[in-house]
Design an enzyme around this catalytic site. Structure first.
Site, PDB file in Angstrom:
ATOM      1  CB  THR A   2      -0.861   0.063   1.273  1.00  0.00           C
ATOM      2  OG1 THR A   2       0.036   0.102   2.391  1.00  0.00           O
ATOM      3  CG2 THR A   2      -1.753  -1.126   1.403  1.00  0.00           C
ATOM      4  CD1 TRP A  28     -15.942  15.137  12.078  1.00  0.00           C
ATOM      5  CD2 TRP A  28     -16.275  13.219  10.981  1.00  0.00           C
ATOM      6  NE1 TRP A  28     -15.374  14.127  12.814  1.00  0.00           N
ATOM      7  CE2 TRP A  28     -15.568  12.939  12.164  1.00  0.00           C
ATOM      8  CE3 TRP A  28     -16.601  12.161  10.131  1.00  0.00           C
ATOM      9  CZ2 TRP A  28     -15.175  11.651  12.519  1.00  0.00           C
ATOM     10  CZ3 TRP A  28     -16.214  10.873  10.481  1.00  0.00           C
ATOM     11  CH2 TRP A  28     -15.505  10.617  11.664  1.00  0.00           C
TER      12      TRP A  28
END
Ligand code: AMP
Length: 540
Positions: free
Chosen positions: A184, A442
């Site tokens: 990754t 958020w």
């Protein structure tokens, strides 16, 4: 009572055998580094993969050995995929765009014993080799005439193949055997390895071909722009062999003009890649007033496909964008966006609201969203929370146990924040690290970016949270204007006004000459946050 069906392991070698027997004359076309086209068929690829499997044996490669590649999308890389995994070794594709130190770390960590590399990486490999004592053989993907002058004692790919016969019987082994390895990008700490199995890869290939996924068939011509070093080109080389798709491999040149030429000359019908490459292609087509005459759909994923891009492809070019989401840990496919029957009669605007989402899960991938306490949130398209997934092609732990226990009650936490609607469509709100935390609430950076890039003077946009004394963080919009165009901060804010909740409006807009990208073509928010950490917002 048990079923009475044959126990045949799902092996990657069966994909290339199937393609040879049933699609033996279907072409694989590759653009080589120097620009010329190489053509052969699945039958030819299978022959050479068998020679390569023999060559690996002659080099002393054994089952389970990791074999690295530093290579673009072409026929030789395709052969390596099948020969290495098919013979029981592990095909470890390495992203050559990573920093040299990361490449060294990854090759050492994986303990690759043989590395195949493209001619264009010869200089890079020569400088790295002294730090890679475990690599026994370096193989240049070329013929004798093009072998580079080098201090490194390397082997020539074409000579290795020429020295072998095509007689090779693919071994049969446990379908859970490791087949391939990808690291990754590792936004924090060192990159971590994801180990795929033969079984997971074959099941994922079935998934990729489904009508509501990539819809691959023996009537398609597929050009994977997504590199074979980025999660196995999203599994397309395997899926293409499964379905008998004509495959067009673009080599290193992924600019708009090079892609356009290949799309047209090879009559490509479908393609797949990250948003940045499509930006380049769109710009080229628009500047030259060109159309794509055979492409009917583009799979766009890896980062959010801006709604403006989805609309432009549809309205100006008659091309359907299939928005897709996945990750290295998921082989990578999780969701793809196709309409359901009930969406077909909706007005374009309502359909657009569905189209921009990341899509519905493929059978084989289950998903749910949870709050901070791990409680499942409603599938109402509004509540957003941490996205968890599970399924037979989702990773259960990282290579060598890095990162420890990663699953939560058998689910893999994706690190993405998302909504799921009652029809099963998932929409990514943000990467959890990128979400802007303003006064305990958020704000989705992706949503603001998507709106900003719809402005005609904007080439690319990034939104990051910048420290704020009162609100903790507030959004800063960074804009890369299109060449020759200009826009002011006021015009930009005016453009966003009314489309966003008031408190989501960026506190400032700054124009930049370039935006940083990761080695897989995503906006590097980490770099941006570091660069703008000390920026004083006018509201601060
Ligand atoms: P990688 O494993 O490097 O391919 O990165 C996977 C991550 O890319 C996901 O967890 C998402 O954060 C992001 N990603 C992939 N596809 C999309 C998409 N269509 N929209 C938004 N983010 C995406």
């Amino acid at each position: 009572m048990l079923g009475q069906m044959m126990q045949m392991p799902l092996l990657i070698s069966s994909l290339i055998r199937h393609a040879d027997v049933n699609h033996g004359d279907t072409e694989i076309v590759s653009r080589l580094g120097e620009g010329s086209l190489h053509r052969y068929t699945y039958r030819g690829a299978h022959r050479r993969a068998r020679r390569l499997a023999n060559a690996l044996g002659a080099l002393g490669v054994r089952q389970g050995d990791r074999i690295g590649t530093l290579a673009w999308n072409d026929h030789r890389h395709f052969e390596i995929y099948f020969a290495v995994s098919g013979s029981g070794a592990v095909c470890h594709t390495v992203n050559p765009r990573l920093f040299p130190d990361q490449i060294v770390y990854i090759l050492n960590h994986a303990e690759d014993r043989t590395v195949f590399f493209d001619l264009s990486f010869a200089a890079l490999v020569e400088t790295l080799a002294p730090r890679l004592p475990k690599v026994k053989d370096w193989v240049v993907l070329t013929d004798r005439a093009h072998m580079p002058e080098s201090r490194l004692d390397s082997l020539c790919y074409e000579e290795l193949l020429a020295a072998q016969t095509e007689d090779y019987a693919w071994p049969v082994f446990d379908e859970n055997t490791a087949s391939s390895l990808c690291y990754t990008s590792g936004t924090t700490g060192n990159p971590k390895g994801v180990v795929y199995a033969h079984r997971s890869t074959v099941l994922h290939s079935y998934g990729v071909c489904l009508p509501d996924v990539f819809g691959l068939s023996a009537r398609e011509v597929l050009l994977p722009v997504v590199p074979m070093f980025h999660v196995n080109a999203w599994g397309t080389p395997y899926a293409a062999a499964l379905a008998g798709v004509k495959l067009v491999l673009p080599g290193p040149k992924l600019d708009g003009e090079s892609l356009y030429e290949l799309f047209e000359s090879e009559k490509v019908t479908a393609s797949a890649g990250v948003p940045t490459v499509w930006l380049g292609l769109l710009r080229f087509l628009e500047e030259r007033g060109l159309k794509l005459s055979t492409v009917n759909r583009l799979v766009i994923g890896g980062s959010a496909a801006p709604p403006a891009m989805i609309r432009t492809f549809r309205e100006k070019f008659g091309i359907t964008v299939l928005h897709a989401w996945g990750m290295t840990e998921m082989s990578p496919l999780g969701t793809v966006n196709h309409p359901k029957a009930k969406h077909l009669d909706l007005p374009e605007e309502s359909r657009d609201a569905v189209r921009v989402k990341q899509g519905r899960p493929i059978f084989g991938v289950e998903m749910k969203i949870v709050d901070a306490e791990g409680r499942e949130l409603p599938r109402d398209g509004k509540a957003f929370g941490d996205l968890l997934v599970r399924g037979p092609w989702v990773m259960s732990s990282y290579y060598k146990g890095e990162g420890g226990e990663v699953l939560r009650d058998g689910w893999f936490p994706t690190g993405d924040v998302a909504t799921i609607d009652p029809d099963g469509y998932m929409a990514i709100t943000d990467r959890s690290k990128d979400v802007i935390k303003s006064g305990g609430e958020w704000i989705s950076s992706i949503e603001i970016e998507n709106l900003a890039v719809a402005h005609p003077a904007v080439a690319e946009a990034a939104v990051i949270g910048v420290p704020h004394p009162k609100w903790d963080e507030r959004p800063l919009l960074l804009v890369l204007p299109r060449a020759g165009q200009s826009v002011t901060k006021e015009q930009m804010l005016e453009f966003l006004r009314g489309k966003l909740a008031k408190w989501w409006m960026p506190d400032d807009v700054v124009f930049v000459d370039s935006l940083p990208h990761t080695a897989t073509g995503k906006l590097s928010k980490m770099q941006l946050r570091a660069a703008w950490r000390d920026y004083r917002l006018p509201t601060a």
